[in-house]
Design a protein around this motif. Structure first.
Motif, PDB file in Angstrom:
ATOM      1  N   VAL A 177       0.842  -1.202   0.000  1.00 53.13           N
ATOM      2  CA  VAL A 177       0.000   0.000   0.000  1.00 53.13           C
ATOM      3  C   VAL A 177       0.875   1.250   0.000  1.00 53.13           C
ATOM      4  O   VAL A 177       1.749   1.405   0.856  1.00 53.13           O
ATOM      5  N   ASP A 178       0.624   2.149  -0.974  1.00 54.71           N
ATOM      6  CA  ASP A 178       1.307   3.447  -1.014  1.00 54.71           C
ATOM      7  C   ASP A 178       0.316   4.483  -0.503  1.00 54.71           C
ATOM      8  O   ASP A 178      -0.597   4.881  -1.230  1.00 54.71           O
ATOM      9  N   PRO A 179       0.451   4.917   0.767  1.00 53.41           N
ATOM     10  CA  PRO A 179      -0.568   5.792   1.354  1.00 53.41           C
ATOM     11  C   PRO A 179      -0.561   7.196   0.748  1.00 53.41           C
ATOM     12  O   PRO A 179       0.468   7.673   0.272  1.00 53.41           O
ATOM     13  N   ALA A 180      -1.746   7.832   0.778  1.00 54.47           N
ATOM     14  CA  ALA A 180      -1.859   9.241   0.366  1.00 54.47           C
ATOM     15  C   ALA A 180      -3.178   9.772   0.914  1.00 54.47           C
ATOM     16  O   ALA A 180      -4.016   9.010   1.394  1.00 54.47           O
ATOM     17  N   TYR A 181      -3.339  11.091   0.864  1.00 50.22           N
ATOM     18  CA  TYR A 181      -4.606  11.703   1.318  1.00 50.22           C
ATOM     19  C   TYR A 181      -5.566  11.858   0.139  1.00 50.22           C
ATOM     20  O   TYR A 181      -6.334  10.974  -0.178  1.00 50.22           O
ATOM     21  N   ARG A 182      -5.442  12.989  -0.556  1.00 51.36           N
ATOM     22  CA  ARG A 182      -6.423  13.363  -1.578  1.00 51.36           C
ATOM     23  C   ARG A 182      -6.554  12.327  -2.699  1.00 51.36           C
ATOM     24  O   ARG A 182      -7.648  11.992  -3.127  1.00 51.36           O
ATOM     25  N   THR A 183      -5.400  11.807  -3.155  1.00 47.43           N
ATOM     26  CA  THR A 183      -5.445  10.910  -4.324  1.00 47.43           C
ATOM     27  C   THR A 183      -5.710   9.449  -3.953  1.00 47.43           C
ATOM     28  O   THR A 183      -5.748   8.581  -4.826  1.00 47.43           O
ATOM     29  N   GLY A 184      -5.860   9.158  -2.662  1.00 44.46           N
ATOM     30  CA  GLY A 184      -6.180   7.800  -2.231  1.00 44.46           C
ATOM     31  C   GLY A 184      -4.951   6.910  -2.093  1.00 44.46           C
ATOM     32  O   GLY A 184      -3.857   7.252  -2.548  1.00 44.46           O
ATOM     33  N   THR A 194       3.745  10.025   3.511  1.00 42.78           N
ATOM     34  CA  THR A 194       2.556  10.834   3.822  1.00 42.78           C
ATOM     35  C   THR A 194       1.335   9.936   4.036  1.00 42.78           C
ATOM     36  O   THR A 194       1.125   8.996   3.272  1.00 42.78           O
ATOM     37  N   ALA A 195       0.551  10.244   5.053  1.00 46.19           N
ATOM     38  CA  ALA A 195      -0.702   9.525   5.379  1.00 46.19           C
ATOM     39  C   ALA A 195      -0.463   8.088   5.837  1.00 46.19           C
ATOM     40  O   ALA A 195      -1.395   7.292   5.918  1.00 46.19           O
ATOM     41  N   SER A 196       0.794   7.756   6.157  1.00 45.29           N
ATOM     42  CA  SER A 196       1.113   6.378   6.556  1.00 45.29           C
ATOM     43  C   SER A 196       0.361   5.972   7.826  1.00 45.29           C
ATOM     44  O   SER A 196      -0.202   4.881   7.899  1.00 45.29           O
ATOM     45  N   ARG A 197       0.324   6.873   8.836  1.00 44.09           N
ATOM     46  CA  ARG A 197      -0.273   6.474  10.117  1.00 44.09           C
ATOM     47  C   ARG A 197      -1.791   6.351  10.020  1.00 44.09           C
ATOM     48  O   ARG A 197      -2.381   5.476  10.634  1.00 44.09           O
ATOM     49  N   GLU A 198      -2.423   7.228   9.233  1.00 39.75           N
ATOM     50  CA  GLU A 198      -3.882   7.103   9.058  1.00 39.75           C
ATOM     51  C   GLU A 198      -4.204   5.799   8.331  1.00 39.75           C
ATOM     52  O   GLU A 198      -5.156   5.097   8.680  1.00 39.75           O
ATOM     53  N   THR A 199      -3.376   5.460   7.343  1.00 42.75           N
ATOM     54  CA  THR A 199      -3.564   4.201   6.601  1.00 42.75           C
ATOM     55  C   THR A 199      -3.337   3.021   7.542  1.00 42.75           C
ATOM     56  O   THR A 199      -4.069   2.029   7.508  1.00 42.75           O
ATOM     57  N   GLU A 200      -2.326   3.157   8.401  1.00 43.60           N
ATOM     58  CA  GLU A 200      -2.021   2.089   9.368  1.00 43.60           C
ATOM     59  C   GLU A 200      -3.207   1.862  10.301  1.00 43.60           C
ATOM     60  O   GLU A 200      -3.573   0.725  10.599  1.00 43.60           O
ATOM     61  N   GLY A 226      -4.947  -1.393  -7.582  1.00 41.25           N
ATOM     62  CA  GLY A 226      -6.189  -0.637  -7.401  1.00 41.25           C
ATOM     63  C   GLY A 226      -5.961   0.554  -6.496  1.00 41.25           C
ATOM     64  O   GLY A 226      -4.825   0.878  -6.141  1.00 41.25           O
ATOM     65  N   VAL A 227      -7.051   1.215  -6.109  1.00 39.13           N
ATOM     66  CA  VAL A 227      -6.952   2.382  -5.221  1.00 39.13           C
ATOM     67  C   VAL A 227      -8.152   2.390  -4.269  1.00 39.13           C
ATOM     68  O   VAL A 227      -9.259   2.016  -4.658  1.00 39.13           O
ATOM     69  N   VAL A 228      -7.927   2.774  -3.013  1.00 42.51           N
ATOM     70  CA  VAL A 228      -9.008   2.944  -2.022  1.00 42.51           C
ATOM     71  C   VAL A 228      -8.813   4.305  -1.347  1.00 42.51           C
ATOM     72  O   VAL A 228      -7.733   4.891  -1.417  1.00 42.51           O
ATOM     73  N   TYR A 229      -9.881   4.805  -0.693  1.00 41.44           N
ATOM     74  CA  TYR A 229      -9.838   6.163  -0.118  1.00 41.44           C
ATOM     75  C   TYR A 229     -10.221   6.174   1.371  1.00 41.44           C
ATOM     76  O   TYR A 229     -11.204   6.799   1.753  1.00 41.44           O
ATOM     77  N   PRO A 230      -9.434   5.476   2.219  1.00 41.15           N
ATOM     78  CA  PRO A 230      -9.817   5.432   3.641  1.00 41.15           C
ATOM     79  C   PRO A 230      -9.332   6.647   4.442  1.00 41.15           C
ATOM     80  O   PRO A 230      -9.679   6.803   5.608  1.00 41.15           O
ATOM     81  N   THR A 231      -8.470   7.496   3.831  1.00 39.04           N
ATOM     82  CA  THR A 231      -7.848   8.608   4.576  1.00 39.04           C
ATOM     83  C   THR A 231      -8.578   9.917   4.267  1.00 39.04           C
ATOM     84  O   THR A 231      -9.314  10.001   3.285  1.00 39.04           O
TER      85      THR A 231
END
Length: 725
Positions: free
Chosen positions: A324-331, A383-389, A347-352
Motif C-alpha cells: 500500500v502506497d498511502p496518500a490523502y487526496r489521491t487515495g 505521507t498519510a502512513s499512520r492514518e492508513t495504518e 487498485g486504489v481505495v480512499y480510507p484517509t
C-alpha cells in the motif's frame, strides 16, 4: 619501469605501515587490483594471495595507494614546474621527494607558484629586495633609514615607503615558508576554536544554537561542522577560527628575528604582519577545509554503513503481499504481488482524509485479501502512513476474528517515488501510473529488500545525515561500492535477477547485465554457469570475476547453486572423493558430519589446496543455498496501532531502527514520528559512535523517556534493557 617498480614498493611499504598490514598482503592486493580484479572477487576468491584481507581492508589499500600515486604524480609535476623556472636545487628536490602529504608538497611549491600582483611582488619590482636582505642581516649598528635612502626613486619617493616595501617582501617570504605554515597550522589545529556568531541575532532559524557558539577545533564533531557550514552558506552565521596570537608571534620572533640589532623591530613588525595578514587567513581556510573534508568522510561513512544494513535486511519469503502506497487526496494505491514478486492486481481505495470512504475501502481490501490469500500488508511510511495504518489495523482486528492470520508491516518507502518515475520502472510496468508502481515496489521491498533497493539511486534511499552537503561524486562512488559489496555478499539468482541487480555483480557492467537478461529471454533459463561464456561481451575476465557470485538453482550442476567458484570445482570433486561421497549427498546430515569432523589444514595439504579456499568450500557444502541475510531478525509484524497520545514515560516497546546518525538513532515504534535514542541513552557504557551499538533494520526494545505531542518529539532509551541478539 624500474623506477616505477621502486615507487610502488615504497608506496606498498608506506601503506602497509599505515594500515598495520603485512607488506606481502598489500603488495599482492595492489597487483590484483592493477590486473583489473574487483574488490569483492579479491576478498572472496584470492584469500591465499591477500592473507585473507577483508573487503574493508582491500578498499583502504585501494584508496591509500591511489592517494600516494596521485602524490607522486604531483611531486613530479611540481619538480618540473620549479625546474622550468630555473630555480630547482637538489635541496628543494629532496624536500619534495621526502614529503608524505599533498599539503606539504603544496607548501614547498607556494613560493614558486605564479603570483598575482601582491605588495611583496610590487616591492620586488621596485628593486627593494636588497633592502629586505639588509634588514634580515640584523646589523648591530648603522641606520635602517640611511640604508633605505639608497633605494629612493620616482616610484619609492620616501624612506618609510622603502622600508615598508622591504618589510612586505619579508612578510610574504615568511608566509610562503613551508616550515612556518606547517607550524602555525599544527598550533592552530591543537589550540584554535571554531567560533560562530549570528549575522542577525533577532532573526529566528534552525541555527539558533550556533548564534553564539565556541568549540575547540580538535573536538568539533562532524555533524556539527556540516550544520555550521550550511548555516554559513544560508547566511545566518558568521564563522571563524580564533586562536591566541601571542604564542605564534613569539615563536616567529624566536625563530626568524635576532635580538639587539638595529633592524630587529622592523623585522618583528614584518613577522607580525605576515601572520595576521597572510598566514592566519590561509591557515583558517586550510583548517576549515580539513574539518569539512573529515566531516564529508564521516557523513559518507555513516550513510554507507546505514545503506549496507538496509540492503541486507532479511527477505520475507513465501508470502502473498498486499503493498500500500498511502496518500490523502489521491487515495491509497495498492498492489498484490505473489511469493515470487509477480504483480497480480492493482487498485486504489480512499480510507484517509478528506474522503474517508472507510467502509468501501474495507470491502475492497477484504475482497483482495480473501481472493489472493494475503499473508501480510506492507504499508509505505510516507505521507498519510499512520492514518492508513490505523485503517489497516482496524480491518485486521475484524478479519482475524473470522479465523484469518493477517499482520501488517511498515516499510521504509525512501526513494520509492524516485524508482517509480525512473525509466527502469516505466520499462518494468509501462501500463501503471507512478503511485501504482510505488505500491508494487513497497510490497517487493518486504519480500527482497536488496533486489528492490538496487533499482534506486543509492543517495535517494535516505538513510544518512547531511547527504545533500556532501560532494555528490564522492558520495555516489562510495555508495555504489556499498551496493556492489552487499550484492556480491548475498549472491544473485542468475535466472530471476533484474538487469539493475546484475549490473552490481563483480565484473558485470550495465551493458553485459542487459545482455544476460536478453540471452535469458531468448534461450530460456540458464542451466549452468558455463553458458555465461555465450553471453555477448562477457569475456573470460568477466566470467572469472562474476561466476562465483551468480547462482543457478535446479541447474545441471549442484555446485552452480553455491558460492564455490568454477575454478575450484576440481578441488571440490577431489574433496568429495576423499570423503567417499557423491555430489548428490550435498546438504545431507551424513555429509555434514563428515565435513564437520575434518582437519582442514591436514586435508588442504593432502589435496594441495590453500586452507582459506578449502575452508570456504566446506562452508558452502555444509549450507548449500544459504542466504546470509536469513540469520538476521525478521521485520516487526504488527496487528494493532499506537498513537503518540498512547505513549507514557516508562513504557517499553519494540521498534525498528530506521536511521543512525552521529548523535543517536531514530527508531520506528509504531507511531507517526520516529523516536530518538540519543547517543547518551544507547548503552550504560560510553558510546563513541552509535554504529557500534545499533544498525539500520535492528529490532530493538526501547523505553519511552518523554513525549512532546505538540512538536511530535519522542525521547527513547535503550539503557539497562537487555536486547535480543
Amino acid at each position: 619501469c624500474c623506477e616505477e617498480e621502486f615507487q610502488i614498493l615504497d608506496i606498498v611499504k608506506t601503506v602497509a605501515g599505515e594500515l598495520g598490514l603485512p607488506e606481502k598482503s598489500v603488495e599482492n592486493t595492489v597487483k590484483l587490483l592493477d590486473d583489473g580484479n574487483t574488490v569483492p572477487f579479491i576478498a572472496r576468491y584470492r584469500k591465499e594471495m591477500t592473507g585473507e584481507l577483508d573487503e574493508t581492508q582491500i578498499r583502504r589499500i585501494e584508496e591509500q595507494v591511489g592517494y600516494y600515486r596521485n602524490l607522486e604524480q604531483r611531486k613530479e609535476e611540481v619538480i618540473r614546474l620549479i625546474d622550468e623556472q630555473g630555480k630547482l636545487t637538489e635541496e628543494i628536490k629532496e624536500q619534495i621527494n621526502q614529503a608524505l602529504k599533498l599539503s606539504e608538497v603544496e607548501d614547498i611549491y607556494r613560493p614558486f607558484r605564479p603570483k598575482r600582483k601582491t605588495r611583496g611582488s610590487i616591492a620586488r619590482g621596485r628593486g627593494l629586495e636588497p633592502l629586505a636582505v639588509y634588514l634580515l642581516s640584523f646589523p648591530a649598528e648603522g641606520s635602517p633609514d640611511i640604508e633605505a635612502a639608497k633605494y629612493l626613486t620616482e616610484e619609492v619617493p620616501a624612506v618609510e615607503e622603502a622600508l615598508q616595501g622591504a618589510m612586505d617582501i619579508i612578510a610574504e617570504d615568511t608566509a610562503d615558508d613551508p616550515k612556518v605554515r606547517g607550524w602555525v597550522r599544527d598550533y592552530t589545529r591543537k589550540n584554535g576554536y571554531l567560533v560562530t556568531r549570528a549575522k542577525d541575532p533577532d532573526q529566528d532559524s534552525v541555527y539558533r544554537m550556533y548564534y553564539e557558539f565556541k568549540e575547540p577545533v580538535a573536538k568539533v564533531p562532524s555533524h556539527r561542522v556540516l550544520a555550521i557550514n550550511r548555516g554559513e552558506r544560508e547566511e545566518f552565521l558568521h564563522v571563524s577560527i580564533d586562536v591566541e596570537t601571542e604564542p605564534v608571534i613569539s615563536w616567529l620572533n624566536q625563530n626568524y628575528a635576532k635580538e639587539g640589532a638595529v633592524t630587529t623591530d622592523l623585522v618583528k613588525t614584518a613577522l607580525a604582519d605576515a601572520y595576521k595578514r597572510l598566514i592566519a587567513p590561509a591557515v583558517e581556510r586550510d583548517l576549515r577545509g580539513e574539518l569539512t573534508e573529515m566531516a564529508h568522510e564521516q557523513a559518507i561513512n555513516v550513510f554507507s554503513k546505514n545503506l549496507r544494513n538496509l540492503l541486507l535486511q532479511p527477505p520475507v519469503r513465501g508470502k502473498m503481499v498486499l503493498g500500500v502506497d498511502p496518500a490523502y487526496r489521491t487515495g491509497c494505491k495498492w498492489a498484490v504481488v505473489d511469493q515470487t514478486g509477480k504483480l497480480l492486481e492493482v487498485g486504489v481505495v480512499y480510507p484517509t482524509p478528506p474522503q474517508q470512504r472507510i467502509e468501501e475501502a474495507e470491502q475492497e481490501f477484504a475482497r483482495v485479501i480473501k481472493k489472493y490469500e494475503i499473508d501480510v500488508i506492507a504499508i509505505g511510511n510516507g505521507t498519510a502512513s499512520r492514518e492508513t495504518e490505523q485503517f489497516v489495523a482496524g480491518l485486521i482486528q475484524k478479519l482475524n476474528k473470522t479465523g484469518l492470520n493477517l499482520a501488517y508491516v511498515i516499510v521504509s518507502e525512501a526513494g520509492a517515488s524516485v524508482y517509480s518515475a525512473s525509466n527502469l520502472a516505466i520499462k518494468e510496468f509501462p501500463d501503471l501510473d507512478v503511485s501504482q508502481r510505488s505500491a508494487v515496489s513497497i510490497a517487493r521491498r518486504l519480500q527482497d529488500p536488496l533486489a528492490e533497493l538496487v533499482k534506486i539511486e543509492p543517495k535517494a534511499i535516505g538513510v544518512g545525515q547531511y547527504q545533500h552537503d556532501v560532494p555528490a561524486k564522492q558520495l555516489n562512488e562510495s555508495l555504489a561500492k556499498v551496493v556492489e559489496s552487499a550484492v556480491n555478499y548475498v549472491g544473485v539468482d542468475l535466472n530471476t535477477a533484474s538487469a539493475a541487480l546484475l549490473s552490481y555483480v563483480s565484473g558485470i557492467n550495465a551493458t553485459v547485465a542487459e545482455n544476460i537478461v536478453h540471452y535469458r529471454e531468448k534461450n530460456g533459463a540458464f542451466r549452468n554457469r558455463k553458458q555465461l561464456s555465450d553471453v555477448p561481451r562477457l569475456g573470460p575476465k568477466a566470467f572469472e570475476q562474476c561466476a562465483g557470485f551468480l547462482r543457478i538453482n535446479d541447474g545441471d550442476n549442484l555446485l552452480d547453486s553455491t558460492p564455490i567458484h568454477p575454478e575450484s570445482y576440481e578441488l571440490t570433486y577431489k574433496l568429495l572423493e576423499l570423503l567417499q561421497v557423491d555430489l548428490a549427498e550435498v546438504g545431507t546430515d551424513a555429509l555434514r558430519s563428515k565435513l564437520s569432523g575434518l582437519d582442514v589444514e591436514e586435508t588442504a595439504e593432502k589435496l594441495g589446496a590453500g586452507v582459506p579456499t578449502l575452508r570456504d568450500i566446506i562452508e558452502a557444502l555444509l549450507r548449500p543455498g544459504r542466504d546470509p541475510r536469513d540469520d538476521l531478525p525478521q521485520p516487526v509484524f504488527r496487528t494493532d496501532v499506537l498513537s503518540i497520545e498512547d505513549l507514557k514515560p516508562g513504557m517499553q516497546l519494540k521498534g525498528v531502527v530506521r536511521n543512525v546518525v552521529d548523535f543517536g538513532a531514530f527508531v520506528d515504534i509504531g507511531v507517526k514520528n520516529d523516536g530518538l535514542v540519543h547517543i547518551s541513552e544507547l548503552s550504560e557504557k560510553y558510546v563513541k559512535n552509535p554504529l557500534d551499538v545499533v544498525a539500520v533494520g535492528d529490532v530493538v526494545t526501547v523505553r519511552v523517556l518523554s513525549v512532546d505531542a505538540e512538536k511530535g518529539r519522542i525521547a527513547l532509551s535503550m539503557k539497562g534493557i537487555p536486547q535480543e541478539d
